[in-house]
Every structure is written in C-alpha cells, then in structure tokens.
Scaffold this motif. Structure first.
Motif, mmCIF file in Angstrom:
data_model
loop_
_atom_site.group_PDB
_atom_site.id
_atom_site.type_symbol
_atom_site.label_atom_id
_atom_site.label_comp_id
_atom_site.label_asym_id
_atom_site.label_seq_id
_atom_site.Cartn_x
_atom_site.Cartn_y
_atom_site.Cartn_z
ATOM 1 N N VAL A 172 -6.223 -46.750 26.762
ATOM 2 C CA VAL A 172 -5.390 -47.932 27.011
ATOM 3 C C VAL A 172 -4.769 -47.868 28.402
ATOM 4 O O VAL A 172 -4.829 -48.844 29.175
ATOM 5 C CB VAL A 172 -4.302 -48.054 25.922
ATOM 6 N N ASP A 173 -4.194 -46.742 28.763
ATOM 7 C CA ASP A 173 -3.581 -46.606 30.084
ATOM 8 C C ASP A 173 -4.626 -46.677 31.195
ATOM 9 O O ASP A 173 -4.360 -47.217 32.284
ATOM 10 C CB ASP A 173 -2.797 -45.296 30.172
ATOM 11 N N PRO A 230 -15.216 -41.636 34.673
ATOM 12 C CA PRO A 230 -14.213 -41.302 33.652
ATOM 13 C C PRO A 230 -14.676 -41.668 32.245
ATOM 14 O O PRO A 230 -15.245 -42.737 32.017
ATOM 15 C CB PRO A 230 -13.002 -42.139 34.062
ATOM 16 N N LEU A 231 -14.448 -40.760 31.302
ATOM 17 C CA LEU A 231 -14.664 -41.000 29.873
ATOM 18 C C LEU A 231 -13.342 -40.733 29.175
ATOM 19 O O LEU A 231 -12.823 -39.610 29.238
ATOM 20 C CB LEU A 231 -15.759 -40.084 29.332
ATOM 21 N N LYS A 232 -12.779 -41.756 28.546
ATOM 22 C CA LYS A 232 -11.437 -41.661 28.002
ATOM 23 C C LYS A 232 -11.424 -41.887 26.489
ATOM 24 O O LYS A 232 -12.102 -42.786 25.977
ATOM 25 C CB LYS A 232 -10.519 -42.695 28.668
ATOM 26 N N THR A 233 -10.627 -41.095 25.805
ATOM 27 C CA THR A 233 -10.471 -41.221 24.357
ATOM 28 C C THR A 233 -9.540 -42.377 24.030
ATOM 29 O O THR A 233 -8.427 -42.464 24.562
ATOM 30 C CB THR A 233 -9.890 -39.929 23.760
ATOM 31 N N GLY A 234 -9.998 -43.261 23.145
ATOM 32 C CA GLY A 234 -9.208 -44.402 22.735
ATOM 33 C C GLY A 234 -8.739 -44.285 21.299
ATOM 34 O O GLY A 234 -8.593 -43.188 20.752
ATOM 35 N N ALA A 235 -8.546 -45.437 20.681
ATOM 36 C CA ALA A 235 -7.883 -45.507 19.377
ATOM 37 C C ALA A 235 -8.744 -44.963 18.250
ATOM 38 O O ALA A 235 -9.895 -45.343 18.095
ATOM 39 C CB ALA A 235 -7.494 -46.952 19.084
ATOM 40 N N ASP A 236 -8.126 -44.119 17.456
ATOM 41 C CA ASP A 236 -8.726 -43.682 16.197
ATOM 42 C C ASP A 236 -8.313 -44.656 15.098
ATOM 43 O O ASP A 236 -9.106 -45.038 14.252
ATOM 44 C CB ASP A 236 -8.261 -42.270 15.866
ATOM 45 N N PHE A 267 -16.896 -49.905 29.914
ATOM 46 C CA PHE A 267 -17.679 -49.992 28.677
ATOM 47 C C PHE A 267 -16.880 -49.322 27.570
ATOM 48 O O PHE A 267 -16.574 -48.130 27.643
ATOM 49 C CB PHE A 267 -19.022 -49.288 28.887
ATOM 50 N N ASP A 268 -16.522 -50.084 26.529
ATOM 51 C CA ASP A 268 -15.695 -49.593 25.436
ATOM 52 C C ASP A 268 -16.557 -49.508 24.177
ATOM 53 O O ASP A 268 -17.077 -50.523 23.711
ATOM 54 C CB ASP A 268 -14.521 -50.553 25.224
ATOM 55 N N THR A 269 -16.710 -48.308 23.610
ATOM 56 C CA THR A 269 -17.777 -48.097 22.631
ATOM 57 C C THR A 269 -17.382 -47.198 21.465
ATOM 58 O O THR A 269 -16.602 -46.255 21.625
ATOM 59 C CB THR A 269 -19.008 -47.474 23.341
ATOM 60 N N VAL A 329 -13.720 -44.907 24.480
ATOM 61 C CA VAL A 329 -14.270 -44.856 23.126
ATOM 62 C C VAL A 329 -13.199 -45.203 22.098
ATOM 63 O O VAL A 329 -11.994 -45.085 22.344
ATOM 64 C CB VAL A 329 -14.890 -43.481 22.799
ATOM 65 N N ASN A 330 -13.666 -45.665 20.954
ATOM 66 C CA ASN A 330 -12.812 -45.938 19.798
ATOM 67 C C ASN A 330 -13.568 -45.460 18.561
ATOM 68 O O ASN A 330 -14.736 -45.077 18.656
ATOM 69 C CB ASN A 330 -12.486 -47.429 19.703
ATOM 70 N N ALA A 331 -12.922 -45.507 17.422
ATOM 71 C CA ALA A 331 -13.552 -45.009 16.195
ATOM 72 C C ALA A 331 -13.762 -46.128 15.198
ATOM 73 O O ALA A 331 -12.836 -46.867 14.872
ATOM 74 C CB ALA A 331 -12.695 -43.922 15.558
#
Length: 348
Positions: A135-136, A108-114, A40-42, A71-73
């Motif tokens: 991404v990885d 897992p909760l991963k930080t994505g693109a700002d 889930f990308d949010t 997540v993304n921003a």
C-alpha cells in the motif's frame, strides 16, 4: 529485427522521403518516457494465468516500464490446501521474476494484504498494518511526477488498491486502475467475491476505473482467451532468457527459463475444453493495456454490488469503463510472438 515491407506500408508507386522514413521508423520504438508505467498487483500463486501475465509484461519492455510488483492473497490453487497466505503469492511472483531474467531484487516486489479491506481499513494509520508494504509503495509511486498516469494493474482482489486510495486520496488523479475481475452484469467471479467491499469502495471513488471482464463460460469475457495445453507444451519450452542459478518451481523441479516453467505449470494444472486448455485471463488484461484495439470498451454509470447482485445506478455521474469482446487471436498470437522475441523491461 522484423522486416518491414515498405510497399505494404506506403503503397505501390510511392517512394517515401528520408524524413518520412525517419518519422515512420522512430514511431516503431517507444521512448522510455512514452512507455506505460505499471504496477502489477497479483495473487500469483492462485492459478496459472498470473505467471503468464507477469512474464508477458516483463517481456514487453518496448511498451512498459514496470515500476513494481505487489502481491495479495486469495485462495490456494485447485488441489492445494486452503491455507495459502500472502507469502505463497510472494514466493510465486519471486520465482517468475527470477525466471524472466533475474528481475527479483531489480524491480521492487512488495507484500500486500493477506486479509480483507474491511478487516484492514481501520488500521491504515498504524505503521505496520496488514499489507502496508504494498500500500505504501503504491502511494509512493503514484505521487511521483510522470508525463502520464501510473497504471495500477490488479489481477486479483482489489484490497491493496482500495487501501491505498483510502490512505492517500490524492493518488486518485494520478492513476488509472485496470482490473481483471467481475462477470458484470452477472454475479460471481473469484477476484470480485474475494473482497467485494474493496471493489464497492473503488466504485464510489472518483478515480479512472476499468474492469476487464471475466464472464466465465461466455464468449465476451477473458474466459474465452484460452490456450491449449498442447500449444504451451509445444511452443513454450526454452523460451525466455536463461538464468545462471536454477529456481525451484511451485510443484518441484529446477528451472532456468520461464518457458520451461510455463510448460511445467500446464502439465500440473487441471484443464478443460476440447482441446484441453486453460484461460489466460490475467494476460488478457495486460494485453489490452498494451494494445487497446484488442477489445471493445464501453462506459457506464458505476453500479454497486449488493447481496450477490449488481445494482444499477443510471443517474450516477461517476462513470467506469468495461472491457469485453476480446480479440482472442490477436492477444494469444502476440503472447507467443512476445515469448519468441522478448524485449526485457528496463530496470533502474
């Protein structure tokens, strides 16, 4: 456990054999291997729909295996400062995962693109580019052997997904992208406009790509999948498992279950319509993956978005799927039923 009327299922005057009963009841529960694997990308801190979509997913453990959340921003919520970076979205996703049964640290909760696709794409060969954790992680999960495709379920901008496809093109044959976004064939829409280049990149990649259309103000999009403020305030308080350690909400206050936090979000956020309510756009995207009968689909040659307009490419052999005309009652009813009788996803 819900009671099942066998006469309604098998018809009057028919008594099923024990073998048929065993087959029927075994089909009511999906095995772990048959459950749908999802990332889930949010942009979780953007509105109120992301939180409800994530809770609905985590409470639908009879249908999904949630491999992770990324997540993304995008922009800050209405009434907030425009300075909302990716850490705010991470924190909101973390809150929801905690409130839905202590999933933070277990899934897992991963930080994505700002930033945007165009800003980041030339840096993906570097060890720590913007969004590299998400991404990885997407690439790692997509390269795992499964008996079905990994569903990438982005409900914000497509930056993380596009970067993963660019960095490792081999994942394209292992994933299915189901994106909540676009007003196609009309212009505009938040998730689309926040990173048009990432969408156009995916439209030209040979990867299963499905657009769960928004279409604000029209009956054919997820904008029509609305719940009223009164419904939420009446039905949501207390729903979900109780956790031991209270979580501080986005607007303050301490909460020990998702239902109370849901009611708080709806109390704080702007509504529209009569009765006043809000669309749960993102939740509808989860719903159609859960049950494809809750919307209509059609396949079209992949268009491209140029200078604020959709440009059709009728001879394009690359096809995409559109989701539209949603079963509003079926989706909203299942959301509330799931909140009442949740089945938590399993953790590893």
């Amino acid at each position: 456990m819900k009671r099942i009327n066998l006469k309604q299922v098998f018809g009057n005057g028919f008594f099923p054999s024990l073998l048929m009963l065993a087959i029927f009841f075994s089909s009511c529960n999906m095995t772990d291997s048959s459950k749908i694997p999802v990332i889930f990308d949010t942009d979780a801190n953007n509105e109120v729909d992301d939180q409800h979509a994530l809770a609905y997913l985590l409470f639908s453990g009879d249908h999904f295996n949630v491999e992770g959340v990324t997540v993304n921003a995008t922009s800050a919520p209405s009434g907030y400062s425009d300075e909302s970076d990716v850490s705010d979205h991470y924190e909101e996703a973390k809150r929801v995962m905690q409130l839905c049964g202590g999933f933070y640290g277990k899934i897992p909760l991963k930080t994505g693109a700002d930033g945007s696709f165009e800003e980041i794409k030339n840096h993906i060969g570097e060890p720590e580019f913007d969004g590299h954790e998400a991404v990885d992680f997407i690439i790692e999960q997509a390269m795992k052997k499964r008996n079905q495709k990994l569903v990438l379920l982005p409900v914000g901008k497509l930056t993380n997904i596009a970067l993963a496809l660019m960095k490792e093109p081999a994942i394209a044959e292992n994933v299915r992208i189901v994106w909540l976004g676009s007003n196609y064939p009309e212009p505009g829409e938040h998730n689309q406009d926040w990173d048009i280049a990432s969408m156009n990149y995916i439209l030209d990649v040979d990867v299963p790509f499905e657009m769960v259309l928004v279409r604000g103000g029209k009956p054919s999009g997820t904008a029509a999948v609305m719940v009223s403020k009164a419904q939420i305030l009446q039905r949501m308080p207390g729903k979900g498992p109780e956790i031991d350690t209270p979580v501080t909400g986005r607007h303050g206050g301490d909460f020990t279950n998702f239902g109370d936090y849901s009611a708080n979000l709806f109390s704080q956020y702007g509504m529209w319509g009569d009765p006043p309510g809000r669309a749960l756009f993102d939740m509808a995207a989860v719903a159609v993956v859960k049950n494809p009968d809750w919307a209509e689909t059609r396949e079209i040659p992949a268009p491209v978005y140029v200078n604020g307009k959709w440009v059709e490419r009728p001879n394009n052999p690359r096809k995409i799927t559109l989701w539209e005309w949603f079963d509003i009652y079926g989706i909203v009813n299942d959301f509330f039923v799931t909140m009442d009788d949740y089945k938590l996803v399993k953790t590893k």
